[in-house]
Design a protein around this motif. Structure first.
Motif, PDB file in Angstrom:
ATOM      1  N   LEU A 127     -66.601 -53.373 -26.125  1.00  0.00           N
ATOM      2  CA  LEU A 127     -66.573 -52.702 -27.432  1.00  0.00           C
ATOM      3  C   LEU A 127     -67.108 -51.280 -27.297  1.00  0.00           C
ATOM      4  N   GLU A 128     -67.169 -50.802 -26.067  1.00  0.00           N
ATOM      5  CA  GLU A 128     -67.729 -49.467 -25.802  1.00  0.00           C
ATOM      6  C   GLU A 128     -66.721 -48.557 -25.113  1.00  0.00           C
ATOM      7  N   ASP A 129     -65.530 -49.078 -24.816  1.00  0.00           N
ATOM      8  CA  ASP A 129     -64.590 -48.352 -23.956  1.00  0.00           C
ATOM      9  C   ASP A 129     -64.077 -47.046 -24.564  1.00  0.00           C
ATOM     10  N   LEU A 130     -63.837 -47.028 -25.872  1.00  0.00           N
ATOM     11  CA  LEU A 130     -63.339 -45.781 -26.479  1.00  0.00           C
ATOM     12  C   LEU A 130     -64.379 -44.675 -26.329  1.00  0.00           C
ATOM     13  N   GLY A 131     -65.626 -45.060 -26.549  1.00  0.00           N
ATOM     14  CA  GLY A 131     -66.708 -44.087 -26.423  1.00  0.00           C
ATOM     15  C   GLY A 131     -66.844 -43.572 -25.004  1.00  0.00           C
ATOM     16  N   LEU A 132     -66.835 -44.499 -24.045  1.00  0.00           N
ATOM     17  CA  LEU A 132     -66.954 -44.092 -22.639  1.00  0.00           C
ATOM     18  C   LEU A 132     -65.848 -43.107 -22.274  1.00  0.00           C
ATOM     19  N   MET A 133     -64.633 -43.428 -22.698  1.00  0.00           N
ATOM     20  CA  MET A 133     -63.495 -42.603 -22.282  1.00  0.00           C
ATOM     21  C   MET A 133     -63.434 -41.282 -23.044  1.00  0.00           C
ATOM     22  N   LYS A 134     -63.775 -41.309 -24.329  1.00  0.00           N
ATOM     23  CA  LYS A 134     -63.615 -40.053 -25.074  1.00  0.00           C
ATOM     24  C   LYS A 134     -64.665 -39.014 -24.675  1.00  0.00           C
ATOM     25  N   MET A 135     -65.746 -39.459 -24.076  1.00  0.00           N
ATOM     26  CA  MET A 135     -66.763 -38.487 -23.632  1.00  0.00           C
ATOM     27  C   MET A 135     -66.319 -37.695 -22.403  1.00  0.00           C
ATOM     28  N   LEU A 136     -65.322 -38.193 -21.675  1.00  0.00           N
ATOM     29  CA  LEU A 136     -64.909 -37.492 -20.458  1.00  0.00           C
ATOM     30  C   LEU A 136     -64.047 -36.274 -20.812  1.00  0.00           C
ATOM     31  N   PRO A 137     -64.449 -35.082 -20.355  1.00  0.00           N
ATOM     32  CA  PRO A 137     -63.651 -33.889 -20.653  1.00  0.00           C
ATOM     33  C   PRO A 137     -62.195 -34.055 -20.198  1.00  0.00           C
ATOM     34  N   GLY A 138     -61.276 -33.713 -21.080  1.00  0.00           N
ATOM     35  CA  GLY A 138     -59.857 -33.728 -20.723  1.00  0.00           C
ATOM     36  C   GLY A 138     -59.166 -35.065 -20.870  1.00  0.00           C
ATOM     37  N   MET A 139     -59.926 -36.125 -21.146  1.00  0.00           N
ATOM     38  CA  MET A 139     -59.308 -37.453 -21.235  1.00  0.00           C
ATOM     39  C   MET A 139     -58.660 -37.645 -22.609  1.00  0.00           C
ATOM     40  N   GLU A 253     -62.264 -50.065 -37.008  1.00  0.00           N
ATOM     41  CA  GLU A 253     -61.906 -50.194 -35.586  1.00  0.00           C
ATOM     42  C   GLU A 253     -62.560 -51.422 -34.971  1.00  0.00           C
ATOM     43  N   GLU A 254     -61.968 -51.895 -33.882  1.00  0.00           N
ATOM     44  CA  GLU A 254     -62.507 -53.036 -33.148  1.00  0.00           C
ATOM     45  C   GLU A 254     -63.334 -52.476 -31.980  1.00  0.00           C
ATOM     46  N   HIS A 255     -64.497 -51.923 -32.315  1.00  0.00           N
ATOM     47  CA  HIS A 255     -65.300 -51.159 -31.335  1.00  0.00           C
ATOM     48  C   HIS A 255     -66.701 -51.027 -31.915  1.00  0.00           C
ATOM     49  N   GLN A 256     -67.639 -50.650 -31.073  1.00  0.00           N
ATOM     50  CA  GLN A 256     -68.971 -50.323 -31.580  1.00  0.00           C
ATOM     51  C   GLN A 256     -68.881 -49.136 -32.545  1.00  0.00           C
ATOM     52  N   MET A 257     -69.791 -49.101 -33.510  1.00  0.00           N
ATOM     53  CA  MET A 257     -69.888 -47.900 -34.346  1.00  0.00           C
ATOM     54  C   MET A 257     -70.200 -46.679 -33.481  1.00  0.00           C
ATOM     55  N   ASN A 258     -71.145 -46.879 -32.562  1.00  0.00           N
ATOM     56  CA  ASN A 258     -71.487 -45.780 -31.653  1.00  0.00           C
ATOM     57  C   ASN A 258     -70.306 -45.470 -30.757  1.00  0.00           C
ATOM     58  N   GLY A 259     -69.844 -44.252 -30.796  1.00  0.00           N
ATOM     59  CA  GLY A 259     -68.848 -43.828 -29.819  1.00  0.00           C
ATOM     60  C   GLY A 259     -67.402 -44.066 -30.192  1.00  0.00           C
ATOM     61  N   GLY A 260     -67.130 -44.692 -31.298  1.00  0.00           N
ATOM     62  CA  GLY A 260     -65.743 -45.019 -31.612  1.00  0.00           C
ATOM     63  C   GLY A 260     -65.057 -44.005 -32.504  1.00  0.00           C
ATOM     64  N   LEU A 261     -64.023 -44.484 -33.219  1.00  0.00           N
ATOM     65  CA  LEU A 261     -63.264 -43.620 -34.121  1.00  0.00           C
ATOM     66  C   LEU A 261     -64.132 -43.107 -35.271  1.00  0.00           C
TER      67      LEU A 261
END
Lengths: 318, 282
Positions: A127-139, A253-261
């Protein structure tokens, strides 16, 4: 409220498989890698039709990401496939250095994201994947809502030069997006125009937002419903224009509040247009075993939760 | 084909470059760089088929090199510049603000000759395998080379990659391990003894070659040429190359202390005295 219908429920991962299969026929540079989950990712057809372009790497995800990065040197467009958990958290450093920082044209395709993976439990329910990925520059980070949209997104990302994270899931969900709808990265899809509240949903929560919109309409509340299939780059103007009109916002969203949409939209609105906002998402918790439907109810990700959030946020309007 | 004497002249200049680059910013990794100078000079000035004046990311029809132990960037940058990928004077920007010569190599600043970022250890073998697979798909019979530190082999991803390369017959790949026996906290034997790397790579299905004199140019060239004859035979090839960390600078040799430490002014003068200018300093 605009009426949405569907003829069948289908899994988004099958949309990925169908898109990949089509790319196999149309784009000779597309190659695929899988870490021992070919059936789960619906990559069988590509593997069977293009054995020379399919790389079975075994249970070794770090190596898979590294090989995918290397394959781009020579013009290949690699699509990696495994569960969302093993596509992101397990290989974060490999994605960071070999893909994102190295500007490699790798498509990280991740299935079984979120709670709807079901009975396997929290070890697999990332439930953290969107956050992990959106933090990467250019992703670029994409989370389509149904089979047709996932298929279209899969085909569209092959034409985008650069790293992409494509997230989809395991269960069957209503397939309502028109099969011929063009997928535009970073362009939100307006599902229903409304005036009282804006609902921004992504992935499996988009259909639930439509159900919530119907329930709200029955209670005389006009909800604007927007499908944010691309978390990054976010369609800023779609968010701001809608928030200007309705003056309150729900994210789902189906994700943590932290880091998601919801987190992305809250940041944007705080900077550009401070607006009351409620988030329907998992609140700093791991998941657990259960059926997908039971889990969505227990963790507050059903249509009724969106309805309640909408009423709450409407009440907060100045 | 370059003569051994010509290659050794380049080696001496590259050593000067390394020491001066590291001294100028009082940071960087001279020890491992000096130990791998003969290998990189042999590769770029004699062994590899490559086109320094027209760098392309895809490198179609060219041999490719991946530096997995990215901290030895000084030797990599010097050899790239000296072989014509970018102006030699740019070496003066190493590790400075707004430079293309980052502390660890990156493609992000579009430095010609670099095809993959490295620094976080253990990733380069997978990257090299991917590039080798792309060459096979493109029916390009060039060779992919990679260099790894011995300490780096403690990373698990190396062994995922090692397993893959033999299982899938990636035989257009020549990996080399810099066996200097040192890592940051001490000798590799003391920090985490890896036992016989020959036995390990043989068990993983690789063709293993020993290079006992990794700082002797004729031996290095010979080993790389021998390795080439073993490509295309169904197995990946690895050279276990024994080197001396800090080679060519007497006070840096035989110790792990110069892994990531720069010389002071006096030590710089001493080191340069031991390595005469041959091609002109940058």
């Amino acid at each position: 409220m605009k009426k949405y219908t569907y003829t069948e429920k289908k899994d988004t991962r099958s949309g990925f498989g169908a898109g990949l299969s089509e790319l196999g026929k149309t784009n000779p540079n597309v190659v695929a890698l899988c870490a021992d989950l070919t059936g789960s990712l619906k990559m069988d057809a590509f593997a069977k039709d293009h054995p020379e372009r399919f790389f079975q790497v075994g249970i070794a995800e770090a190596n898979m990401i590294g090989i995918a990065a290397g394959l781009t040197i020579g013009g290949k467009i690699p699509f990696t496939g495994t569960f969302a958990n093993f596509s992101t958290g397990r290989v974060y450093d490999q994605i960071r250095q070999s893909v994102a920082y190295s500007d490699k044209n790798v498509k990280i395709c991740a299935s079984h994201a979120g709670l709807t993976l079901g009975e396997d439990g929290a070890t697999h329910q990332i439930l953290e994947d969107l956050g992990l990925m959106k933090m990467l520059p250019g992703m670029v980070v994409i989370n389509p809502c149904d089979y047709n949209q996932t298929k279209a997104a899969t085909i569209a990302i092959a034409d985008h030069h650069g790293p992409v994270y494509l997230r989809f899931g395991r269960p069957t969900v209503p397939n309502f997006t028109p099969a011929d709808q063009k997928f535009e990265i970073g362009k939100a899809v307006m599902l229903n125009e409304g005036t009282d509240v804006s609902i921004f949903a992504t992935g499996h929560l988009v259909w639930k937002a439509i159900e919530a919109g119907e329930q709200l309409a029955a209670q005389g509340i006009s909800a604007e419903i927007i499908n944010i299939h691309t978390i990054k780059p976010l369609d800023n103007s779609a968010v701001i224009n809608s928030a200007k009109k309705t003056k309150c916002v729900v994210t789902a969203e189906e994700h943590q509040m932290n880091g998601g949409l919801g987190d992305s939209i809250a940041q944007l609105l705080a900077r550009e247009l401070p607006t009351p906002l409620e988030m329907v998402a998992v609140n700093d918790s791991f998941g657990e075993s259960g059926t997908p439907a039971q889990l969505m109810t227990k963790y507050g990700l059903d249509a009724i939760n969106i309805v309640e959030a909408a009423k709450k946020v409407i009440a907060r309007k100045a | 084909m370059a003569s051994t004497a010509e290659l050794e002249k380049i080696v001496t200049q590259v050593r000067r470059d390394i020491i001066r680059m590291v001294h100028a910013v009082n940071s960087g990794h001279p020890g491992g760089s000096l130990g791998c100078t003969e290998y990189l000079v042999a590769l770029y000035f004699d062994i590899m088929k490559h086109n320094p004046s027209k760098f392309t990311m895809d490198g179609v029809g060219e041999d490719l090199f991946f530096l997995s132990n990215g901290h030895i960037s000084p030797v990599f940058y010097s050899v790239l510049a000296r072989s014509g990928y970018f102006p030699v004077k740019e070496l003066a920007t190493f590790r400075k603000l707004n430079s293309r010569l980052q502390g660890h190599p990156t493609t992000h600043e579009h430095l010609e000759g670099v095809r993959m970022a490295s620094g976080s250890l253990g990733q380069g073998l997978s990257n090299a395998i991917g590039a080798a697979l792309a060459k096979k798909l493109n029916k390009d019979n060039s060779i992919v080379y990679s260099l790894h530190g011995d300490g780096e082999l403690q990373e698990g991803q190396i062994w995922e990659a090692a397993m893959y390369a033999s299982a899938k017959n990636v035989d257009n790949l020549i990996a080399t391990v810099d066996m200097n026996g040192q890592q940051i906290d001490g000798s590799t034997d003391k920090v985490l003894n890896m036992g016989s790397l020959r036995a390990k790579f043989e068990a993983f299905g690789w063709h293993v070659l020993d290079l006992e004199k990794g700082n002797d140019m004729a031996s290095v060239v010979n080993a790389l040429n021998t390795a080439k004859t073993h490509t295309g035979k169904g197995k990946p090839v690895i050279i276990l190359m024994k080197t001396e960390m800090g080679n060519g600078v007497d006070f840096m040799m035989g110790s792990h202390k110069w892994h990531g430490v720069a010389p002071n002014d006096e030590q710089l003068a001493q080191a340069l005295n031991q390595n005469a200018e041959t091609l002109g300093d940058y």
